[in-house]
Design a protein around this motif. Structure first.
Motif, PDB file in Angstrom:
ATOM      1  N   ILE A  68     -16.699  -6.094  16.912  1.00  0.00           N
ATOM      2  CA  ILE A  68     -15.404  -5.299  17.065  1.00  0.00           C
ATOM      3  C   ILE A  68     -14.936  -4.066  16.282  1.00  0.00           C
ATOM      4  N   LEU A  69     -15.443  -4.160  14.690  1.00  0.00           N
ATOM      5  CA  LEU A  69     -15.006  -3.181  14.103  1.00  0.00           C
ATOM      6  C   LEU A  69     -16.077  -2.041  14.386  1.00  0.00           C
ATOM      7  N   LYS A  70     -17.234  -2.196  14.722  1.00  0.00           N
ATOM      8  CA  LYS A  70     -18.278  -1.162  14.997  1.00  0.00           C
ATOM      9  C   LYS A  70     -17.699  -0.292  16.264  1.00  0.00           C
ATOM     10  N   VAL A  71     -17.197  -1.034  17.382  1.00  0.00           N
ATOM     11  CA  VAL A  71     -16.895  -0.400  18.437  1.00  0.00           C
ATOM     12  C   VAL A  71     -15.391   0.408  18.345  1.00  0.00           C
ATOM     13  N   ALA A  72     -14.509  -0.337  17.543  1.00  0.00           N
ATOM     14  CA  ALA A  72     -13.434   0.427  17.162  1.00  0.00           C
ATOM     15  C   ALA A  72     -13.669   1.591  16.429  1.00  0.00           C
ATOM     16  N   MET A  73     -14.361   1.433  15.296  1.00  0.00           N
ATOM     17  CA  MET A  73     -14.805   2.965  14.608  1.00  0.00           C
ATOM     18  C   MET A  73     -15.066   3.995  15.254  1.00  0.00           C
ATOM     19  N   LEU A  74     -16.185   3.520  16.435  1.00  0.00           N
ATOM     20  CA  LEU A  74     -16.716   4.302  17.452  1.00  0.00           C
ATOM     21  C   LEU A  74     -15.607   5.404  18.139  1.00  0.00           C
ATOM     22  N   ILE A  75     -14.654   4.319  18.668  1.00  0.00           N
ATOM     23  CA  ILE A  75     -13.524   4.942  19.273  1.00  0.00           C
ATOM     24  C   ILE A  75     -12.550   6.039  18.384  1.00  0.00           C
ATOM     25  N   MET A 110     -11.646  -6.599  10.124  1.00  0.00           N
ATOM     26  CA  MET A 110     -11.859  -6.449   8.668  1.00  0.00           C
ATOM     27  C   MET A 110     -11.305  -7.802   8.115  1.00  0.00           C
ATOM     28  N   THR A 111      -9.874  -8.184   8.398  1.00  0.00           N
ATOM     29  CA  THR A 111      -9.260  -9.339   7.470  1.00  0.00           C
ATOM     30  C   THR A 111     -10.046 -10.746   8.276  1.00  0.00           C
ATOM     31  N   GLY A 112     -10.579 -10.560   9.524  1.00  0.00           N
ATOM     32  CA  GLY A 112     -11.418 -11.682  10.048  1.00  0.00           C
ATOM     33  C   GLY A 112     -12.548 -11.872   9.288  1.00  0.00           C
ATOM     34  N   PHE A 113     -13.214 -10.688   9.176  1.00  0.00           N
ATOM     35  CA  PHE A 113     -14.495 -10.863   8.380  1.00  0.00           C
ATOM     36  C   PHE A 113     -14.473 -11.411   7.076  1.00  0.00           C
ATOM     37  N   ILE A 114     -13.406 -10.879   6.436  1.00  0.00           N
ATOM     38  CA  ILE A 114     -13.162 -11.456   4.928  1.00  0.00           C
ATOM     39  C   ILE A 114     -12.589 -12.844   4.940  1.00  0.00           C
ATOM     40  N   THR A 128      -7.306  -9.018  -1.764  1.00  0.00           N
ATOM     41  CA  THR A 128      -6.305  -7.854  -2.529  1.00  0.00           C
ATOM     42  C   THR A 128      -7.222  -6.555  -2.792  1.00  0.00           C
ATOM     43  N   ARG A 129      -8.304  -6.554  -2.884  1.00  0.00           N
ATOM     44  CA  ARG A 129      -9.342  -5.389  -2.726  1.00  0.00           C
ATOM     45  C   ARG A 129      -9.188  -4.536  -1.490  1.00  0.00           C
ATOM     46  N   TYR A 130      -9.285  -5.349  -0.625  1.00  0.00           N
ATOM     47  CA  TYR A 130      -8.943  -4.868   0.950  1.00  0.00           C
ATOM     48  C   TYR A 130      -7.691  -3.964   1.098  1.00  0.00           C
ATOM     49  N   ILE A 131      -6.498  -4.991   0.429  1.00  0.00           N
ATOM     50  CA  ILE A 131      -5.260  -4.069   0.350  1.00  0.00           C
ATOM     51  C   ILE A 131      -5.248  -2.636  -0.323  1.00  0.00           C
ATOM     52  N   GLY A 132      -6.069  -2.839  -1.514  1.00  0.00           N
ATOM     53  CA  GLY A 132      -6.230  -1.637  -2.398  1.00  0.00           C
ATOM     54  C   GLY A 132      -7.019  -0.647  -1.703  1.00  0.00           C
ATOM     55  N   SER A 133      -8.035  -0.945  -0.837  1.00  0.00           N
ATOM     56  CA  SER A 133      -8.717   0.142  -0.131  1.00  0.00           C
ATOM     57  C   SER A 133      -7.622   0.870   0.896  1.00  0.00           C
ATOM     58  N   SER A 134      -6.855   0.017   1.580  1.00  0.00           N
ATOM     59  CA  SER A 134      -5.677   0.433   2.413  1.00  0.00           C
ATOM     60  C   SER A 134      -4.917   1.677   1.825  1.00  0.00           C
ATOM     61  N   ILE A 135      -4.549   1.183   0.731  1.00  0.00           N
ATOM     62  CA  ILE A 135      -3.547   2.190  -0.025  1.00  0.00           C
ATOM     63  C   ILE A 135      -3.931   3.337  -0.510  1.00  0.00           C
ATOM     64  N   LEU A 136      -5.392   3.212  -0.877  1.00  0.00           N
ATOM     65  CA  LEU A 136      -6.044   4.302  -1.429  1.00  0.00           C
ATOM     66  C   LEU A 136      -6.362   5.386   0.029  1.00  0.00           C
ATOM     67  N   GLY A 137      -6.763   4.675   0.972  1.00  0.00           N
ATOM     68  CA  GLY A 137      -6.919   5.334   2.284  1.00  0.00           C
ATOM     69  C   GLY A 137      -5.625   6.211   2.634  1.00  0.00           C
ATOM     70  N   GLY A 138      -4.659   5.169   2.675  1.00  0.00           N
ATOM     71  CA  GLY A 138      -3.280   6.093   2.947  1.00  0.00           C
ATOM     72  C   GLY A 138      -3.078   7.343   2.293  1.00  0.00           C
TER      73      GLY A 138
END
Length: 379
Positions: A68-75, A110-114, A128-138
């Protein structure tokens, strides 16, 4: 899929969501549209995010999250490329809506994979690291988009983003992740958390919190331009540094929460400070505005960090159900906050805009403080 690769992918996915924000004034000028109309570039993306997480949780229950993640990123990469090439504002809106439908699929994956790959302490740490990456990405999405627009053209950022997303998507190896075996939940189960009055109040607080935050972040370029005469997109981008500083300050939330014997009291105090920052912004002094803006961002992240675990404590529903509903209320506030305050800003001005946010923030304060005064103790 290595966790580092997932976190890097998360950052670039959040680039897609937030990159247009510092460029809204530029879009308004280039395509000759109003302030509120340019804000629709964010509203149309957040609108699907308000609903889709619940349905995607069911739809993808038996799917491999990495596929799902791969297809979503390509879109997302294709729509980012088309976004840079779009000749009309209407096409920009259409592409943003498609991105809005795609983004929750990527976030769910992503959350499903984790959740699949980790458990116990590792699950908490990696989420927590994922949430941190989302903040840094924003943060980086806003700053880089603004700086690319200043150094080169705004389209150049989207070319780099499209290529990066394609490379990251091609690096994903779905065969390394076994799809889940459990059956999807009943759709009616997704409504269960909303039936509890305390959950409804908490979700109301979350709605108010992100309504105000999305509004100020969305129309910050117009405020800096009209109130403080800051027109350079690079300078506007760096003002968003307050967002990152606020996120760092919010890391003190666990320490602060130990000073309160009731989560509702903590939420009440944070909402009160949230309101005070909006009052301080009424004074057209840039240094004061920047300090208030930083504290405003810190309050938002601290409320978010407090409300999310509280929702899971209050709810008897499965965590995926609770968190799906939480995300829906969160982005519902974002979708409305990205558009409605823009109408007020362009029609009645900056002070009316802030008063509107203060009223919505006051509703969040009222919901939290009345719950606390009723003697409901959740630590």
């Amino acid at each position: 899929m290595p966790l580092l690769q997932l976190l890097i992918s998360s950052m670039f996915i959040f680039f897609v969501l937030y990159a247009p924000q510092p460029l809204l004034a530029l879009f308004a000028d280039n395509f000759n549209v109003s302030t509120a109309a340019s804000g629709a570039l964010m509203s149309l993306t957040m609108l699907p995010l308000a609903v889709a997480p619940i349905f995607y949780g069911l739809l993808f229950a038996r799917k491999n999250p990495l596929s799902i993640l791969k297809v979503a990123m390509l879109i997302l990469s294709i729509t980012s490329l088309l976004f840079a090439l779009a000749p009309s504002f209407e096409l920009l809106l259409s592409l943003r809506f498609i991105q809005g439908l795609t983004l929750p699929a990527a976030l769910t994956a992503m959350t499903g994979f984790i959740g699949q790959q980790y458990s116990a302490v590792q699950l908490q740490q990696n989420m927590t690291r994922y949430i941190g990456s989302s903040i840094l990405g924003g943060y980086l999405g806003r700053v880089l988009a603004a700086n690319f627009a200043s150094w080169f053209t705004w389209q150049s950022f989207y070319y780099v983003l499209a290529v990066s997303l394609i490379i990251l998507a091609l690096l994903i190896k779905p065969k390394r992740c076994e799809p889940p075996k459990r059956e999807p939940a009943s759709p009616s189960a997704y409504l269960k958390p909303l039936r509890h009055p305390l959950i409804a109040r908490l979700f109301g607080c979350v709605f108010c919190m992100f309504f105000c935050f999305a509004a100020l972040m969305n129309y910050l370029p117009f405020i800096l331009q009209d109130v403080f005469n800051i027109t350079d997109s690079k300078t506007i981008g760096w003002v968003y540094t307050g967002y990152l500083i606020g996120a760092v300050l919010s890391m003190a939330t666990p320490y602060i929460s130990r000073r309160f014997n009731n989560s509702w009291l903590l939420l009440s105090a944070l909402f009160a400070l949230y309101c005070l920052t909006l009052v301080a912004m009424q004074l057209p002094v840039l240094s004061l505005f920047l300090i208030a803006f930083t504290l405003f961002c810190a309050c938002m992240f601290m409320i978010h960090s407090s409300a999310s675990p509280l929702a899971n404590k209050l709810s008897d529903a499965p965590p995926t159900v609770t968190n799906g509903a939480y995300v829906s209320f969160y982005y519902s506030g974002g979708a409305l906050g990205s558009f409605i305050p823009g109408l007020i800003l362009q029609s009645f001005g900056y002070h009316a805009f802030l008063i509107t946010l203060l009223l919505v923030c006051g509703i969040g304060l009222t919901l939290s403080i009345t719950t606390y005064r009723h003697g409901i103790s959740i630590t």
